[in-house]
Scaffold this motif. Structure first.
Motif, short mmCIF file in Angstrom:
data_model
loop_
_atom_site.label_atom_id
_atom_site.label_comp_id
_atom_site.label_asym_id
_atom_site.label_seq_id
_atom_site.Cartn_x
_atom_site.Cartn_y
_atom_site.Cartn_z
N SER A 42 0.72 -1.28 0.01
CA SER A 42 -0.14 -0.06 -0.11
C SER A 42 0.83 1.26 0.02
CB SER A 42 -0.95 -0.04 1.15
OG SER A 42 -0.19 -0.16 2.34
N PHE A 43 2.02 1.11 0.81
CA PHE A 43 2.89 2.43 0.62
C PHE A 43 3.43 2.45 -0.72
CE2 PHE A 43 6.95 4.63 1.19
CZ PHE A 43 6.63 5.82 1.76
N VAL A 44 3.69 1.47 -1.15
CA VAL A 44 4.40 1.71 -2.66
C VAL A 44 3.38 2.17 -3.77
CG1 VAL A 44 5.14 0.33 -4.61
CG2 VAL A 44 6.11 -0.06 -2.34
N VAL A 45 2.15 1.79 -3.48
CA VAL A 45 0.97 2.11 -4.30
C VAL A 45 0.77 3.76 -4.14
CG1 VAL A 45 -1.46 2.07 -5.04
CG2 VAL A 45 0.05 -0.03 -4.95
N ALA A 46 0.81 3.85 -2.81
CA ALA A 46 0.41 5.49 -2.33
C ALA A 46 1.34 6.36 -3.11
CB ALA A 46 0.12 5.44 -0.91
N TRP A 47 2.82 6.02 -2.99
CA TRP A 47 3.81 6.43 -3.21
C TRP A 47 3.82 7.12 -4.78
CZ3 TRP A 47 7.36 9.63 -0.91
CH2 TRP A 47 8.57 10.10 -1.53
N ILE A 48 3.49 5.91 -5.71
CA ILE A 48 3.67 5.96 -6.99
C ILE A 48 2.48 7.04 -7.63
CG2 ILE A 48 3.22 4.66 -9.18
CD1 ILE A 48 4.72 2.15 -7.79
N THR A 52 -0.98 12.15 -8.89
CA THR A 52 -1.34 11.63 -10.44
C THR A 52 -2.74 11.07 -10.37
OG1 THR A 52 -0.28 9.48 -10.12
CG2 THR A 52 0.74 11.39 -11.14
N TRP A 53 -2.95 9.78 -9.59
CA TRP A 53 -3.99 9.05 -9.62
C TRP A 53 -4.68 9.12 -8.28
CZ3 TRP A 53 -0.42 5.29 -12.21
CH2 TRP A 53 -0.52 5.46 -13.36
N LYS A 54 -5.48 10.26 -7.87
CA LYS A 54 -5.92 10.57 -6.47
C LYS A 54 -6.93 9.28 -5.89
CE LYS A 54 -7.87 14.18 -3.81
NZ LYS A 54 -6.58 14.19 -2.91
N THR A 55 -7.69 8.56 -6.72
CA THR A 55 -8.46 7.52 -6.12
C THR A 55 -7.62 6.60 -5.72
OG1 THR A 55 -10.29 8.35 -7.57
CG2 THR A 55 -10.41 6.12 -6.56
N TRP A 56 -6.59 5.98 -6.39
CA TRP A 56 -5.58 5.02 -6.00
C TRP A 56 -5.03 5.53 -4.80
CZ3 TRP A 56 -4.95 0.22 -7.70
CH2 TRP A 56 -5.91 -0.32 -8.89
N HIS A 57 -4.54 6.71 -4.88
CA HIS A 57 -3.76 7.32 -3.39
C HIS A 57 -4.32 7.17 -2.49
CE1 HIS A 57 -0.43 9.48 -1.77
NE2 HIS A 57 -1.45 10.12 -1.06
N VAL A 58 -5.67 7.57 -2.47
CA VAL A 58 -6.37 7.51 -1.22
C VAL A 58 -6.91 6.18 -0.90
CG1 VAL A 58 -8.82 8.48 -0.32
CG2 VAL A 58 -7.61 9.93 -1.64
N GLY A 59 -7.08 5.44 -1.86
CA GLY A 59 -7.70 3.81 -1.27
C GLY A 59 -6.47 3.11 -0.58
N TYR A 62 -5.90 4.32 2.85
CA TYR A 62 -7.11 3.90 3.80
C TYR A 62 -6.59 2.32 3.98
CZ TYR A 62 -10.33 7.60 3.67
OH TYR A 62 -11.02 8.85 3.57
N VAL A 63 -6.09 1.60 2.92
CA VAL A 63 -5.53 0.37 3.31
C VAL A 63 -4.34 0.20 4.30
CG1 VAL A 63 -4.49 -1.80 2.19
CG2 VAL A 63 -6.40 -0.53 1.22
N ALA A 64 -3.56 1.15 4.11
CA ALA A 64 -2.40 1.30 4.97
C ALA A 64 -2.60 1.71 6.20
CB ALA A 64 -1.25 2.33 4.31
N THR A 65 -3.38 2.52 6.50
CA THR A 65 -3.93 3.05 7.89
C THR A 65 -4.67 1.85 8.41
OG1 THR A 65 -4.35 5.12 6.99
CG2 THR A 65 -5.29 4.55 9.00
N ALA A 66 -5.43 1.21 7.64
CA ALA A 66 -6.35 0.04 8.53
C ALA A 66 -5.22 -0.98 8.76
CB ALA A 66 -7.34 -0.51 7.29
N ALA A 128 0.61 6.23 10.82
CA ALA A 128 -0.51 6.80 11.61
C ALA A 128 -0.78 8.08 11.32
CB ALA A 128 -0.39 6.50 13.22
N LEU A 129 0.42 8.96 11.23
CA LEU A 129 0.38 10.39 11.10
C LEU A 129 -0.05 10.67 9.59
CD1 LEU A 129 3.42 11.80 13.13
CD2 LEU A 129 1.04 12.03 13.38
N LEU A 130 0.41 9.85 8.63
CA LEU A 130 0.22 9.95 7.28
C LEU A 130 -1.25 9.65 7.07
CD1 LEU A 130 3.22 7.98 5.40
CD2 LEU A 130 2.12 10.30 4.97
N GLY A 131 -1.76 8.74 7.64
CA GLY A 131 -3.16 8.55 7.56
C GLY A 131 -4.11 9.45 8.16
N LEU A 132 -3.71 10.01 9.15
CA LEU A 132 -4.46 11.31 9.76
C LEU A 132 -4.38 12.46 9.19
CD1 LEU A 132 -6.07 12.58 12.16
CD2 LEU A 132 -3.82 12.87 13.30
#
Length: 199
Positions: A42-48, A52-59, A62-66, A128-132
Motif C-alpha cells: 500500500s505504501f508503494v502504491v500510495a507513493w507511485i 497523479t491518480w488520486k483515487t488510487w492514492h487515497v485508497g 486507507y488500506v495502509a491505515t487499516a 498513523a500520522l500519514l493516515g490522519l
C-alpha cells in the motif's frame, strides 16, 4: 558466523548452510506477515500514485491505515514475538545495541532487535500520522490546505527514508548473522537460536 572461505557452502540469502543441517523455529505468525506485506504494497502504491491518480492514492492510504491499526491491535494481544512488550526496550538498551552493531559485537535476536523494535515504532507512527493527515485533507475543514499538504508530503518523505534505512538494516543484519530476515518475513521461520542468541 561463517567465515568468508566458507561462502560457497553458505547460501545465506535463503538461510541454508549445505555443510550442516539447519533447524528452524516459527517466529512471525501469519497476521504479522500479511500486515507487513500489505503495508509494503500500500505504501508503494500510495507513493507511485501521489499527485497523479488520486483515487488510487487515497485508497492505498486507507488500506495502509487499516493495516497499521490492525498491527497495533495485534501488538497488544497477538502472539509472543508480535507484541510491543517483546520488542519495546529502554533507550539505554537501544543505544548499547547500536554501539555493539558498530563494533561488530551485536547479538542475534530471534524476534526484533532493540533497533528493529525502534524502527517498527517509528514506521507505525509515520503511517498513523500519514493516515490522519491524509484523511484531514479530505474534510471540509482542511480541504485544499497547503500547510497540511506540505506536512503530509513531508511525512511521506520521512516514511520513505525510514523504509530505505529499514531495508539497508535488514540486508546488513542478514549478512552479519547469516539469517535471511526477508525470507523469514515470508515463511515466518528463522534459524533456531544458539545459546548466545537472544530470544
Amino acid at each position: 558466523m561463517v567465515a568468508p572461505r566458507d561462502l560457497p557452502s553458505q547460501i545465506w540469502w535463503i538461510g541454508l548452510d549445505r555443510s550442516r543441517p539447519q533447524t528452524t523455529v516459527s517466529v512471525w505468525d501469519p497476521v504479522v506477515r500479511v500486515l507487513h506485506w500489505v503495508l509494503v504494497a500500500s505504501f508503494v502504491v500510495a507513493w507511485i500514485t501521489s499527485g497523479t491518480w488520486k483515487t488510487w492514492h487515497v485508497g492505498a492510504g486507507y488500506v495502509a491505515t487499516a493495516a497499521m491499526v490492525l498491527r497495533v491491535v495485534w501488538a497488544v494481544g497477538g502472539t509472543h514475538y508480535a507484541r510491543f512488550r517483546q520488542f519495546i526496550r529502554p533507550a539505554s538498551i537501544i543505544r548499547a545495541h547500536l554501539f555493539d552493531m558498530v563494533r561488530g559485537r551485536d547479538a542475534r535476536y530471534l524476534g526484533h532487535s532493540p533497533a528493529g523494535g525502534l524502527m517498527v515504532l517509528s514506521l507505525l507512527s509515520c503511517f498513523a500520522l500519514l493516515g490522519l493527515s491524509g484523511w484531514l485533507l479530505t474534510t471540509d475543514a482542511f480541504w485544499g490546505s497547503a500547510t497540511l499538504e506540505l506536512i503530509h508530503n513531508g511525512l511521506g518523505n520521512l516514511t520513505l527514508g525510514l523504509v530505505l534505512v529499514h531495508i539497508a538494516a535488514v540486508l546488513f543484519v542478514s549478512f552479519r548473522h547469516w539469517d535471511n530476515l526477508c525470507a523469514a518475513m515470508l515463511s515466518g521461520r528463522k534459524r533456531s537460536p544458539s545459546p548466545k542468541d537472544i530470544e
